[in-house]
Structure formats: C-alpha cells, structure tokens
Design an enzyme around this catalytic site. Structure first.
Site, short mmCIF file in Angstrom:
data_model
loop_
_atom_site.label_atom_id
_atom_site.label_comp_id
_atom_site.label_asym_id
_atom_site.label_seq_id
_atom_site.Cartn_x
_atom_site.Cartn_y
_atom_site.Cartn_z
CG ASP A 222 29.75 38.20 3.30
OD1 ASP A 222 28.54 37.95 3.21
OD2 ASP A 222 30.20 39.28 3.71
CE1 TYR B 163 28.27 45.01 -1.37
CE2 TYR B 163 28.69 45.04 -3.72
CZ TYR B 163 28.55 45.70 -2.52
OH TYR B 163 28.71 47.07 -2.49
CG HIS C 168 24.24 46.25 0.80
ND1 HIS C 168 24.37 47.08 1.89
CD2 HIS C 168 25.45 45.65 0.64
CE1 HIS C 168 25.61 46.98 2.38
NE2 HIS C 168 26.28 46.11 1.63
NE ARG D 102 32.02 52.24 -7.02
CZ ARG D 102 31.63 51.23 -6.23
NH1 ARG D 102 32.36 50.88 -5.20
NH2 ARG D 102 30.51 50.59 -6.47
CD GLU E 116 28.30 43.87 5.71
OE1 GLU E 116 28.58 42.68 5.47
OE2 GLU E 116 28.76 44.83 5.06
CD GLU F 241 25.90 39.26 5.17
OE1 GLU F 241 26.09 38.17 4.58
OE2 GLU F 241 26.77 40.15 5.30
CG ASP G 186 29.84 39.63 7.49
OD1 ASP G 186 30.70 39.09 8.19
OD2 ASP G 186 30.05 40.04 6.34
NE ARG H 239 29.98 49.00 6.96
CZ ARG H 239 29.58 47.91 6.30
NH1 ARG H 239 30.40 47.29 5.47
NH2 ARG H 239 28.37 47.44 6.48
CD GLN I 299 34.61 46.56 4.17
OE1 GLN I 299 33.89 46.82 5.13
NE2 GLN I 299 34.13 46.02 3.07
CE LYS J 294 32.62 42.41 5.55
NZ LYS J 294 31.41 43.25 5.53
CB THR K 299 30.79 36.16 10.89
OG1 THR K 299 31.75 36.89 10.14
CG2 THR K 299 29.50 36.04 10.09
CB THR L 13 24.24 44.03 3.64
OG1 THR L 13 25.54 43.94 4.18
CG2 THR L 13 23.37 44.91 4.52
CD GLU M 12 22.75 49.61 2.90
OE1 GLU M 12 21.93 49.56 1.98
OE2 GLU M 12 23.03 48.62 3.61
CA CA Z 1 28.75 40.69 4.57
#
Ligand code: CA
Length: 400
Positions: free
Chosen positions: A115, A117, A122, A131, A187, A189, A221, A225, A228, A241, A245, A334, A345
């Site tokens: 997977d 990113y 995203h 953050r 997610e 994808e 996916d 959260r 994770q 995760k 999937t 994503t 998001e």
């Molecule tokens: Ca993913």
C-alpha cells in the site's frame, strides 16, 4: 455499437472489456469471464469453441493463469474478444451470461500486497490533522513513494461484509482500552495487479511497467484510525489496516486506459534516476472516482494529480532487488485529488461530522453502513471506460 447492442458510452463498452471470475446458480463453478455491456462472456466456454490457443490462459477458478501468461497473450486475447464483439457471425457462438445472474468472485490470488501513500493532497491533509503546526509532508515524501507491506490474505472481493475490528486504543486522558474501533474509515484507492514476475535481484525500470502490470482494480483499504494511531510508532501500520482490504471484482486491463494517460505533476525536487520520469511516456491516469455512503455521494476524488505514478511505485518497490510474483497487488494510497478519499479528511478527524441527506451525521462509519466506490476514465472518442465498483458493508464486532 456492437451486435450485442452495447452503447459505446456503456461503462463496460467495447473499449473496457474487464476480466473477472464468476459463477451462476446453474453452474456454481467459478470461472473466468469478460464483461461486455450487460453480459458476461464465459471465457473458457468461448475459447473452447472459438480460440483454443487461449484455453490454458483462461482456465481455472481465477485469473492467475491469464496474469502469468504475459503481455503478448494479454494483447492477443483482448484483440480476439474485440473481434467477437465486432462481427455478428459470433452471435450464435458466444456463450453469454446476463451480468445480473453472475455471482462475482475474488478475481485472482493475491501474492503480496503493498500500500502506497502517493496523493500529495491526502498526505498534506493528514499531516495537518495529525501533526498540526508542523510541516505536513515528511522530509522523504517527495524523494520516494512511501509504502508498506500489507496483508495479502485479507484482500477480499467486493460485497464481502466488513467486521468491525477490535483493538487497543489510547483515550485522550492517556489510558489504554480494548474494544471495537470507534473510528472505522475507508480509503478510496486504485490497485495495480502484477502479471509477469521479475527476477530476484533485478530492479524493474519505469519503462517495463506495462510488461509486468496486467491491469487496475478499485480498492477500499478499510482503516481503524484509533487502533492505527496507538500502534503505528515506530514500525508502521499493523492491525489498524490488516483486517480487510476490498477489491472490485473486475480487473481492467491497462490497455483499456490508453486514452486516460496524462502527465504526472511537475516534480518539486530532482528525482533519483530510477524514479525520474521526465522523459518517460505520461505516467498519470485521469480516473474519476465516486464514493457513496448508504447511497449518498460523499466525495468525488480524482486520480489525476497523484504525485507518484504507478510506474514509479513499481520501480521503487523493486529497486532493492525485491522480486515480483504473479498476483502481487500494489495500491496507490488514498486518492484525495480535489475531494477527499477518506472520512478522516472529510470530517477533519471527527471534528466536523458529515451531514447526510437523510439527516444523520457521520464522523466515521456506523454498523450497517455500506460504502460503494466506483470510477470511470476517458476512452476513445468521448466514451467512458468503467472500472465498476467496490462495495462493502460494516457489521458489528463479535463480542470478545
Ligand atoms: Ca491505504
């Protein structure tokens, strides 16, 4: 039009011809098929009558033999099927099953699942959410496509229920609890399906992408959260995760996306030669997605603008000499171009829940929620090439 009366703008028109695996009530044996409009062509039966040279490639209860057959066979079979649909002489000869009677099965045996990113939108939004006040992108982000190895054994076919996962979560007061995830997310994808294997120790260059990758599917996916967030430091995603999937049942050959190829975004930093695609053929894809939650459209992200192309993802995942196997699946991460591909998001980590037209709100998924992701891409002469859909419904966690 073809003799099957498939309108040229049908998502599974003559320019699409995706492959899948199906069974019927009358014949419960899973077998390979190709979608043509509202029909599924029973491939083993068709080639037995019309093109026996492909018998081995379409045999078995999965697309595995076809994936392994390589690009010359992929091109020849696609041309053969095109001939069948263009010429009425095949009307009486082609074994057709109404798509409504086809029970779709997992299309191929997943070897390894990776997977990525690759969406700057995203990654930037998640950086801002998780953050705040810091640089949203990590220092490595524009140098290499970040990825991790997922769990191949829990890649499942569209339509399979998603059992809400349980796990350890940290509360805001610092205490740690165990229980069903309260932040179950999606997610949206694209997944890229490897056909031709590669040799251990031999990186796959950008230019060999089409020789190794058979086609594209849709991926949801699913992500917990809260699980994770507590587990991922310092080794990365794990139980948050790996529980499920989902992939679409139809795998669209790369050849069907030739009119969807577009240049990748301008590169902000110079890339290492193995990733430098400045002089390569356009590696981006103009694929438009739609995400529906309980029937309501909640987002329409676009794959165009993804910072890293699928060819770069493949080059990166093999640059250390890691070999490819038939059935390897790598997902884009994503897709949040123009519109987010995840609830974290859309709801800003739950702070601004979505309001659905039925009056209910969602920060994350409730038990009973059904999510459907569909997509299309431009085809020849203004037509649309459909990728079908990937569907899943959340069912409650078992009591432990
Ligand atoms: Ca993913």
């Amino acid at each position: 039009m073809t003799w099957l009366d498939i309108p040229t703008d049908h998502p599974f028109g003559p320019g699409a011809l995706p492959y899948g695996v199906f069974s019927t009530a009358a014949d419960p044996h899973p077998r390979t098929g190709v979608a043509a409009g509202t029909w599924v062509i029973d491939l083993p039966a068709a080639v037995r009558r019309l093109a026996p040279q492909f018998a081995g490639a379409v045999a078995g209860p999965s697309l595995d033999a076809l994936l392994a057959a390589g690009p010359d066979v992929w091109a020849a079979l696609r041309a053969e099927i095109g001939t069948w649909l263009a010429d009425e002489v095949y009307r009486e000869l082609l074994p057709l099953v109404p798509a409504t009677e086809a029970v779709m099965r997992m299309p191929f045996t997943v070897a390894d699942y990776v997977d990525f990113y690759a969406s700057e939108d995203h990654a930037t939004t998640l950086g801002r959410i998780l953050r705040p006040g810091q640089e949203p992108l990590t220092p490595n982000w524009k140098h290499l496509p970040i990825g991790y190895h997922g769990r191949a054994g829990t890649v499942i076919c569209s339509g399979t229920d998603i059992t809400r996962p349980s796990g350890q979560q940290r509360r805001p007061d610092g205490s740690v609890i165990f229980g069903p995830s309260q932040r179950l997310d999606i997610e949206a994808e694209l997944g890229f399906v490897v056909g031709t294997p590669s040799t251990l120790g031999q990186p796959v260059p950008l230019t060999d992408f089409d020789r190794h990758v058979f086609g594209v599917c849709l991926v949801n996916d699913w992500s917990a959260r809260d699980i994770q967030a507590f587990e991922y430091v310092p080794l990365g995603p794990f139980l948050g995760k790996s529980f499920a999937t989902s992939v679409s049942p139809w795998v669209l050959p790369l050849a069907a996306l030739e009119h969807a190829r577009i240049p990748a975004p301008e590169r902000a930093v110079p890339l290492q030669p193995y990733l430098d695609d400045e002089k390569a053929a356009p590696g981006g894809l103009d694929v438009r997605l739609e995400i529906r939650l309980n029937g309501h459209v909640i987002s329409e992200p676009r794959f165009a603008g993804m910072y890293w192309t699928p060819a770069q993802m493949l080059a990166h995942l093999t640059v250390n000499g890691a070999s490819l196997r038939t059935g390897d699946l790598f997902a884009s991460g994503t897709i949040s171009g123009g519109s987010p591909g995840s609830l974290i998001e859309l709801s800003w980590n739950g702070q601004n829940p979505l309001r659905l037209p039925d009056g209910s709100t969602r920060a994350f998924l409730h038990d009973g929620d059904e999510v459907v992701i569909s997509a299309y891409a431009p085809g020849a002469a203004g037509t649309r090439i459909g990728l079908g859909e990937v569907r899943g419904r959340v069912v409650p966690a078992p009591s432990l």
